[in-house]
Motif scaffolding. Structure first.
Motif, mmCIF file in Angstrom:
data_model
loop_
_atom_site.group_PDB
_atom_site.id
_atom_site.type_symbol
_atom_site.label_atom_id
_atom_site.label_comp_id
_atom_site.label_asym_id
_atom_site.label_seq_id
_atom_site.Cartn_x
_atom_site.Cartn_y
_atom_site.Cartn_z
ATOM 1 N N HIS A 1 -2.622 4.060 15.303
ATOM 2 C CA HIS A 1 -3.673 3.396 16.062
ATOM 3 C C HIS A 1 -3.210 2.025 16.542
ATOM 4 O O HIS A 1 -3.476 1.631 17.680
ATOM 5 N N TRP A 2 -2.490 1.294 15.689
ATOM 6 C CA TRP A 2 -2.067 -0.070 16.012
ATOM 7 C C TRP A 2 -1.086 -0.079 17.187
ATOM 8 O O TRP A 2 -1.167 -0.929 18.076
ATOM 9 N N ASP B 1 3.739 7.265 4.569
ATOM 10 C CA ASP B 1 2.911 6.668 3.520
ATOM 11 C C ASP B 1 3.044 7.469 2.238
ATOM 12 O O ASP B 1 3.601 8.576 2.221
ATOM 13 N N TYR C 1 0.814 -1.215 0.000
ATOM 14 C CA TYR C 1 0.000 0.000 0.000
ATOM 15 C C TYR C 1 0.850 1.269 0.000
ATOM 16 O O TYR C 1 0.308 2.376 0.127
ATOM 17 N N ASN D 1 0.207 -5.341 8.600
ATOM 18 C CA ASN D 1 -1.159 -5.124 9.076
ATOM 19 C C ASN D 1 -1.701 -3.713 8.917
ATOM 20 O O ASN D 1 -2.872 -3.478 9.230
ATOM 21 N N THR D 2 -0.889 -2.750 8.450
ATOM 22 C CA THR D 2 -1.367 -1.375 8.356
ATOM 23 C C THR D 2 -1.124 -0.797 6.965
ATOM 24 O O THR D 2 -0.151 -1.139 6.297
ATOM 25 N N LYS D 3 -2.018 0.111 6.540
ATOM 26 C CA LYS D 3 -1.968 0.699 5.200
ATOM 27 C C LYS D 3 -1.460 2.130 5.179
ATOM 28 O O LYS D 3 -1.112 2.643 4.121
ATOM 29 N N SER D 4 -1.445 2.794 6.337
ATOM 30 C CA SER D 4 -1.126 4.223 6.367
ATOM 31 C C SER D 4 -0.539 4.597 7.724
ATOM 32 O O SER D 4 -0.549 3.793 8.671
ATOM 33 N N ASP E 1 -1.830 6.767 9.800
ATOM 34 C CA ASP E 1 -2.922 6.792 10.783
ATOM 35 C C ASP E 1 -3.224 5.388 11.300
ATOM 36 O O ASP E 1 -3.435 5.192 12.511
ATOM 37 N N ASP E 2 -3.257 4.401 10.402
ATOM 38 C CA ASP E 2 -3.474 3.012 10.815
ATOM 39 C C ASP E 2 -2.392 2.574 11.803
ATOM 40 O O ASP E 2 -2.671 1.938 12.823
ATOM 41 N N ALA E 3 -1.140 2.882 11.462
ATOM 42 C CA ALA E 3 -0.017 2.448 12.282
ATOM 43 C C ALA E 3 -0.045 3.087 13.667
ATOM 44 O O ALA E 3 0.216 2.426 14.680
#
Length: 372
Positions: free
Chosen positions: A201-202, A218, A153, A192-195, A197-199
């Motif tokens: 949060h993870w 990203d 991604y 497991n993450t696309k961006s 913001d995802d990371a």
């Protein structure tokens, strides 16, 4: 003094168990890796193994299955896989992320040198496609972990140690919390993450034991430096509209919120950061060739360091293109080793090649501590 090392490129595909088995069969034929990854004695107690597997299941899904496949391929008990002992709980590095606005190709670029002791590195770049997870391209740490990488991604992760390395070995800083080392965190984020913001949060509730400057980026130009020291955390973010076109980090605390926790840094870490800033001070546009020259130019005028016997020599210089999901890598930070390009979108046969490294003694001031 010149030495030669064997670098590897491998492609791994399948379920976590199948990939672990593939790595196990590969390691059986490479004595250097086998001696580093396996122990004839049990490394952890059954209680510690249970704690580690529970943590991995929660925060690194699929890792236990991969380790089991590796153990089965080598016909050993899973407790003899050294990854458990060193991951359930660093090296010197320089890293820079450039947002699309200032790169000549208008794409996010992540550049980094990874500096360490050559006998302790895997010397492996791998493309990994685990069933049900995001494919990624990056270098291996303890084979199962990753030092950095980019996924399908266009999301990338990199890291550098923040202060003295944290682990259970002599002469290192002891962990203040139970948790994960950076190589497990980096791989989990890539798969497991696309961006950014995802990371973010993870990792919000991730147990992280290492002191680390974690760089997230990203292809949209969102960049975050997550600084973690003794379980305290601070974050700095920029995007493609920010006035500053890059974020850089070396091996000390950069963010003011944490500065009081460790107001000292090695002279070489401060010098490398200043070299980055001076090199970019008047640049309105940067190219891959400019970045390559900065990475390979010898310290203190560049980021290449050659003190391998002091555990501080450049193992690899890398530039990730997040739009293309590709990497260019120069092993040893030596131009004679040449830059090699790999992409998630192109299949490349597994290969091995000898690479030269050049060892030099450090100056007296290189490891000196100075006030920030």
């Amino acid at each position: 003094m010149d030495e030669h090392r064997v670098a590897n490129y491998i492609e791994l595909c399948g379920s976590n168990y199948e990939i672990g088995f593939q790595m196990g069969m590969t390691v059986r034929n490479i004595d250097m890796l086998k001696s580093r990854l396996l122990s004839v004695n049990r490394c952890l107690s059954e209680s510690d193994i249970h704690k580690a597997t529970s943590t991995f299941d929660c925060f690194c899904p699929g890792l236990n299955e991969e380790l089991q496949g590796f153990a089965d391929a080598n016909e050993i008990d899973i407790s003899q896989v050294i990854y458990y002992a060193v991951t359930y709980l660093v090296a010197g590095c320089s890293q820079i992320v450039f947002i699309p606005r200032i790169t000549d190709g208008h794409c996010t670029l992540l550049a980094r040198n990874y500096d360490y002791f050559p006998d302790m590195d895997d010397w492996v770049l791998s493309k990994t496609r685990v069933s049900g997870k995001y494919a990624h391209l990056g270098t291996n740490i303890m084979q199962f972990g990753r030092g950095e990488g980019v996924n399908e991604y266009g999301f990338a992760v990199s890291q550098s140690a923040c202060g003295r390395p944290v682990n259970n070995f002599a002469n290192c800083k002891r962990p203040v919390v139970d948790g994960l080392q950076f190589w497990a965190i980096v791989r989990t984020l890539l798969e497991n993450t696309k961006s950014v913001d995802d990371a973010l949060h993870w990792i919000k509730n991730m147990p992280i034991t290492c002191n680390i400057n974690l760089m997230l980026a990203d292809k949209e130009g969102h960049v975050a430096l997550v600084e973690i020291f003794d379980n305290h955390r601070a974050i700095c973010q920029i995007d493609n509209n920010s006035r500053q076109g890059y974020i850089a980090a070396t091996n000390h605390i950069h963010l003011p919120e944490l500065r009081q926790l460790e107001p000292w840094a090695m002279q070489n870490s401060v010098c490398r950061l200043e070299t980055i800033k001076k090199s970019l001070q008047h640049k309105t546009e940067v190219s891959a060739d400019f970045i390559k020259a900065l990475l390979l130019r010898e310290y203190p005028n560049g980021l290449k360091v050659s003190h391998y016997q002091c555990s501080f020599g450049t193992i690899k210089s890398m530039i990730f293109n997040l739009e293309e999901c590709s990497v260019e890598i120069c092993w040893g930070g030596v131009s004679d080793n040449h830059w090699k390009r790999y992409s998630l979108n192109t299949s490349t046969p597994n290969e091995q090649f000898k690479q030269v490294i050049i060892d030099k003694p450090p100056s007296d001031a290189f490891f000196e501590l100075i006030a920030l």
